[in-house]
Scaffold this active site. Structure first.
Site, mmCIF file in Angstrom:
data_model
loop_
_atom_site.group_PDB
_atom_site.id
_atom_site.type_symbol
_atom_site.label_atom_id
_atom_site.label_comp_id
_atom_site.label_asym_id
_atom_site.label_seq_id
_atom_site.Cartn_x
_atom_site.Cartn_y
_atom_site.Cartn_z
ATOM 1 N N SER B 70 48.401 48.274 51.330
ATOM 2 C CA SER B 70 47.256 48.949 51.943
ATOM 3 C C SER B 70 47.516 50.446 52.089
ATOM 4 C CB SER B 70 46.910 48.325 53.293
ATOM 5 O OG SER B 70 47.943 48.564 54.228
ATOM 6 N N GLU B 91 31.694 45.580 32.058
ATOM 7 C CA GLU B 91 32.926 45.025 32.633
ATOM 8 C C GLU B 91 33.512 45.958 33.697
ATOM 9 O OE1 GLU B 91 35.572 44.101 29.304
ATOM 10 O OE2 GLU B 91 34.840 42.045 29.340
ATOM 11 N N ARG B 198 43.182 44.626 33.462
ATOM 12 C CA ARG B 198 42.517 45.155 32.279
ATOM 13 C C ARG B 198 43.480 45.746 31.252
ATOM 14 N NH1 ARG B 198 37.634 42.606 32.404
ATOM 15 N NH2 ARG B 198 36.567 43.014 34.367
#
Lengths: 248, 248, 248, 248
Positions: B70, B91, B198
């Site tokens: 975080s 996408e 990706r």
């Protein structure tokens, strides 16, 4: 292959509610989402008794008026949407507070794909002819590309992998008009925001159709939560939703 | 009109940091994003002194190892991306932790649009010929539809409105391959997640190219934050990123 | 131990921008966040030329007026906030579009903690005396519990672990007034939403102070983005921000 | 006033599903959330037939194995949680993918508040005595402050407003241990993430109790979705959940 003109929208999932023990509260609504919303709202203030006899509808309308909308997040609705174009889905998935599961052009063959024709194109024989010819040509190019690419990847043992590699490239020639299908899930606060933007006259024509259909289903599901929206039709024939409330 | 084969990715914005007064802390990194990340991490534990003499790089690598990610959210990076197809952007915009500003086909004329050709199509003269013919035919159909629709809407006084109504319908015939451009902003935690998905071999070929280019820029911007990723090339020629860490 | 009355807010990070090559555009703002916002907005419409000579400020004010706020998400600002209570931070971390790194009461000893006294309590000697006595008693109970718990966990070899187990239990007696510190990062759209809610007269007094301080810093950082907010002071002495715009 | 030792967790809402017409698919699960998840997953691949006779449980376990978790987002669960401390709720509301409606200390009087005692404090008479004395002293200070502040604000006509101004200041002396209650809603992907973090041995003891109770309810609601989690108990007596899957 078919030419489609109207989106299909079906409500397929919504929130069920079971009041827990130990909360000295009853309400007059029989709709689970609305009961959950009132329950959650009363949790904040521990206002379990209801001396003024406020109905569930009045309770929720007060939330809308006060802009206390986070309480609406507890109830959700999911839709199965089909008969929409890929340009429409490109706009839909920009809404980041929703969850989506969409037909994948990487995995699914589009040889027999349908195409969504915009109303303004369909209404004139000249534009209609151009549209039909264009999407059919694209479909033929896709089929031919797919064949040649599957051949090219014939050395790959996995049929699933081979097809994926062919389809994800061949889809490059498929038009925006190609039909897609998806499941779209969101909470009622997110749906309100969606309707404000996408059922407005400023929205694109196809997504506005989708938004108006969704509104009809949501109004049945949780009438109090959507009671402020009014369907209006302008002099130019544009149907839109309006509401006096501006908070999201 | 041009046929494009490689995406363009430019880093256009990133986080600057100015250490506030009153925190008895120094660090050895000169990169603002990395300094901010260490500052934020030390805020949690008030560990302003650094008795073991840990470097900024060691500090951040420990965050990655612990999965204390975080803290990475405080630093961001924005990219201008062009030379990508609409199927690629469809996408991209599925990543809900990012912000996007994308070329609108409702407002921008695509008469001179470029088209992005998948490498596997470009590498074979037969598929290349089908592709070029298909996208050129689509472009001509778009131009003709646009003309007829602008005519149809000629009674509308606003030129902007008239054009929007024509373009948003005419684009129905434009292919997935049509070039789009966008600005994409996210924090470094979100970018790590994006790269894991990706820049993986399971990703579609075009978005994997985009992700690998983004990785190169991010590695320059904040080398410690991306130091665990390794570029590897498989026997099948597929280049991907891998990392030993699994948390997002 | 000190009794605190005013939050400390420091702007510690913000977005830097470098215009990429190949976009035929210039602007008159020298502030990076505002330049990035205009750049991203013009990406959507490819309106790189500026025939009407609109200034950056006019461009951004038009975005606010149109409610085209997603463009504001590309620029961010981070604050180091201290001198606030745990009840204030409990409200801050409800804002889900922000990133937080907060002092952990599980890891940090609170023996010498400061306490934040509400103004309305400080302004009356009777309430002030009750407050000071209560927080000092709580602090003493915390210290004593911590000692006994560290003893109880003395068999645990790791000093860090032993202390964590003691502190995370002992903190149970620490009051809401206990000071906390944190880093809070968000984009300018999220900060506008935050100001609308938390600098309003309906907000709790302490978080309204924080919001008004943040507003001052944001106004310096990106004056055009916050130019619609007006500071007003009611007859009852409540200072708040108001804006004519309602979209978030 | 009571001293509480165990959180109360009740499942109050979950997703109902009605299969739409026109999808040639059946499944063997009778649980709505699990049926919706399979439906949404099959939408992506249009794999409506099921030639290999995969059960719903096998289908979902494959999603978990593949890390195809976005499909889990369509099903949700809401809990009414009470008997937890404000320090626990401060940790809960850090989870940004959930929706919360929590008892407001600004609006609700805490004169008769309950307090949540950590187990390690309760298990030793010396620490227990310190705890009980501290929280009772805090409660008395709160009551006295509230009285004096209501007096101070007696010129304000609205009783609701007057009380709010008093309570939001007086709560400054209430301890972390003060009981709070809330409704917490999230989708099953978010709940999996929550369990991975908060039912782990690294989590704070109270929130771990809450997470383990929630796990029991979720396992009943959607056993396939949580089938990978195993309850384990360490040599140190710490009970936690573990799973072989690392994706969120």
């Amino acid at each position: 292959m078919a030419i489609l003109h109207e989106p299909q929208v079906e409500l397929i999932a919504w929130t069920g509610f079971a009041k827990p023990e130990g909360y000295p509260w009853t309400t007059d609504s029989e709709r689970d989402g609305e009961r959950l919303i009132e329950f959650a709202g009363r949790m904040c203030y521990q206002s379990w008794d209801n001396p003024s006899g406020r109905t569930n509808r009045e309770y929720i309308q007060n939330l809308l008026k006060q802009g206390h909308l986070s309480v609406l997040e507890h109830a959700q609705a999911s839709f199965a949407i089909s008969g929409i174009s890929r340009s429409c889905s490109h706009e839909l998935v920009r809404h980041r507070h929703f969850s989506f599961s969409q037909l994948s052009q990487r995995y699914v063959a589009e040889d027999e794909a349908n195409f969504v024709e915009p109303s303004v194109i369909a209404s004139d024989p000249r534009t209609h002819a151009i549209f039909v010819e264009a999407v059919e040509a694209a479909r033929q190019a896709y089929i031919r590309l797919n064949e040649l690419l599957e051949e090219k990847f014939s050395h790959i043992p996995s049929r699933v992998e081979r097809r994926k590699l062919a389809r994800q490239a061949a889809r490059a020639v498929l038009p925006n008009a190609t039909e897609t299908k998806l499941v779209m899930t969101g909470n009622l606060r997110a749906w309100r925001h969606f309707l404000r933007l996408r059922a407005s006259r400023h929205a694109e024509a196809e997504i506005r159709k989708v938004a108006l259909l969704i509104y009809q289903k949501l109004l049945e599901l949780a009438p109090a939560v959507f009671s402020d929206f009014q369907v209006t039709c302008g002099a130019d024939g544009v149907t839109e939703l309006i509401t006096p409330y501006t908070a999201d």
